[in-house]
Design a protein around this motif. Structure first.
Motif, short mmCIF file in Angstrom:
data_model
loop_
_atom_site.label_atom_id
_atom_site.label_comp_id
_atom_site.label_asym_id
_atom_site.label_seq_id
_atom_site.Cartn_x
_atom_site.Cartn_y
_atom_site.Cartn_z
N LEU A 61 46.58 37.87 23.08
CA LEU A 61 45.75 39.06 23.25
C LEU A 61 44.83 39.18 22.03
N ARG A 62 43.53 39.35 22.29
CA ARG A 62 42.55 39.31 21.20
C ARG A 62 41.21 39.86 21.69
N PRO A 63 40.29 40.19 20.77
CA PRO A 63 38.93 40.54 21.19
C PRO A 63 38.31 39.40 21.98
N LYS A 64 37.65 39.73 23.07
CA LYS A 64 37.10 38.69 23.94
C LYS A 64 36.10 37.82 23.18
N GLY A 65 36.24 36.51 23.38
CA GLY A 65 35.36 35.57 22.73
C GLY A 65 35.96 34.92 21.50
N MET A 66 37.01 35.52 20.94
CA MET A 66 37.66 34.92 19.79
C MET A 66 38.59 33.79 20.25
N PRO A 67 38.83 32.78 19.42
CA PRO A 67 39.70 31.67 19.83
C PRO A 67 41.14 32.13 20.06
N LYS A 68 41.83 31.42 20.93
CA LYS A 68 43.19 31.82 21.31
C LYS A 68 44.15 31.87 20.13
N PHE A 69 43.96 30.99 19.15
CA PHE A 69 44.92 30.95 18.04
C PHE A 69 44.86 32.23 17.20
N MET A 70 43.82 33.03 17.37
CA MET A 70 43.71 34.28 16.65
C MET A 70 44.34 35.44 17.42
N GLY A 71 44.84 35.16 18.62
CA GLY A 71 45.46 36.19 19.44
C GLY A 71 46.91 36.40 19.08
N ASN A 72 47.52 37.39 19.68
CA ASN A 72 48.92 37.73 19.44
C ASN A 72 49.64 37.89 20.77
N ASN A 73 50.96 37.65 20.74
CA ASN A 73 51.80 37.81 21.93
C ASN A 73 52.55 39.14 21.83
N PHE A 74 52.35 39.99 22.81
CA PHE A 74 53.00 41.30 22.81
C PHE A 74 53.64 41.57 24.16
N PHE A 75 54.69 42.37 24.14
CA PHE A 75 55.23 42.93 25.38
C PHE A 75 54.73 44.37 25.46
N LEU A 76 54.19 44.73 26.61
CA LEU A 76 53.61 46.06 26.80
C LEU A 76 54.28 46.76 27.97
N ILE A 77 54.55 48.03 27.82
CA ILE A 77 55.08 48.86 28.90
C ILE A 77 54.15 50.05 29.08
N GLY A 78 53.67 50.24 30.31
CA GLY A 78 52.77 51.36 30.58
C GLY A 78 53.26 52.18 31.75
N TYR A 79 53.26 53.49 31.58
CA TYR A 79 53.57 54.43 32.66
C TYR A 79 52.25 55.05 33.09
N ARG A 80 51.88 54.87 34.36
CA ARG A 80 50.54 55.26 34.79
C ARG A 80 50.59 56.00 36.12
N ILE A 81 49.68 56.93 36.32
CA ILE A 81 49.51 57.64 37.58
C ILE A 81 48.29 57.06 38.30
N PHE A 82 48.41 56.82 39.59
CA PHE A 82 47.30 56.30 40.38
C PHE A 82 46.33 57.45 40.68
N VAL A 83 45.04 57.25 40.34
CA VAL A 83 44.06 58.32 40.46
C VAL A 83 42.74 57.78 41.01
N ARG A 84 41.85 58.74 41.29
CA ARG A 84 40.47 58.43 41.67
C ARG A 84 39.52 59.27 40.81
N TYR A 85 38.35 58.71 40.58
CA TYR A 85 37.33 59.42 39.81
C TYR A 85 35.97 59.18 40.45
N THR A 86 35.18 60.24 40.60
CA THR A 86 33.81 60.12 41.11
C THR A 86 32.87 60.10 39.92
N ASN A 87 32.18 58.97 39.72
CA ASN A 87 31.35 58.83 38.52
C ASN A 87 29.99 59.51 38.69
N ALA A 88 29.18 59.41 37.64
CA ALA A 88 27.90 60.11 37.62
C ALA A 88 26.96 59.64 38.72
#
Length: 244
Positions: A61-88
């Motif tokens: 995981l890294r800023p897009k465009g940076m080489p892979k060796f500069m990335g990090n391995n993480f475990f992520l847990i996310g609790y999310r609600i499914f929603v809708r949004y009407t944009n501008a």
């Protein structure tokens, strides 16, 4: 300046080694007070709303465009609600509203909280993989889930969905994630981009999520469970717009 950094100021990429998602169906009135005014619940049959728990093992995981060796391995847990949004522009977007985020490393907590509004905390993560059976648990966060990958996985008992095709619409990931600044009525929109996303149904042998229990949701049922593996993924730079 520091506040502006939290608005996803650059694109981020990662490789998802695995993502296990359990989605709970909840009578919609139970979730209406948990989302900001700019969003509406993404419902099924105008009756069920959804809370999902995503457990993701990321690689490089890294800023897009940076080489892979500069990335990090993480475990992520996310609790999310499914929603809708009407944009501008008047377009209705399907997405997620995050209510809790966790990771297994302090570095991700620091960086995640510097560049996002997701309020990461660090927790312990334990994984056991035996053939097609996997258990993920955390003592500190009080959760444990055991799943089995199989070609004949069935929908959880009590699911509101008639079949896996119907359940797939609420399997994630949805294209967008939304954050709302109520003080200035500003919506932050983050778009995710993935390749070859083919969720596979899994059998849930056992589960317990202390955070979900703590929400005290009446009538909640496990609606579906999927896994995806080995998927390139990236998030675009955040986009802000005024609401109303």
């Amino acid at each position: 300046m520091l506040a502006a950094l939290k608005n996803h100021p650059f694109a981020v990429e990662a490789f998802f080694k695995s993502s296990i998602v359990l989605t709970f169906a909840v009578p919609k009135k139970q979730l209406e007070q948990m989302i900001p005014e700019c969003l509406e619940l993404d419902t099924f049959q105008d009756e069920w709303a959804f809370v999902a728990v995503a457990m993701v093992q990321t690689h490089a995981l890294r800023p897009k465009g940076m080489p892979k060796f500069m990335g990090n391995n993480f475990f992520l847990i996310g609790y999310r609600i499914f929603v809708r949004y009407t944009n501008a522009a008047g377009k209705r977007l399907r997405g997620l509203y995050i209510i809790k985020s966790e990771t297994d490393q302090k570095k991700m907590e620091f960086m995640g909280n510097l560049f996002t509004h997701y309020n990461y905390t660090t927790t312990d993560i334990h994984q056991v993989h035996e053939g097609d059976r996997s258990t993920i648990s955390s003592r500190r966060s009080d959760f444990s889930v055991t799943i089995t990958k199989s070609d004949d996985a069935t929908l959880p008992k009590g699911s509101p969905f008639a079949d896996w095709k119907e359940a797939r619409r609420f399997a994630g990931p949805l294209p967008f994630t939304f954050t709302y600044n109520a003080r200035n009525k500003e919506v932050l929109i983050i778009e995710g981009v993935r390749e070859n996303w083919v969720p596979m149904p899994v059998t849930v042998n056992d589960y317990h999520f202390g955070f979900i229990d703590g929400l005290k949701l009446q009538g909640a049922v496990l609606a579906n469970a999927f896994i995806i593996e080995n998927i390139p993924y990236y998030w675009k730079k955040g986009k802000r717009e005024q609401w109303q």
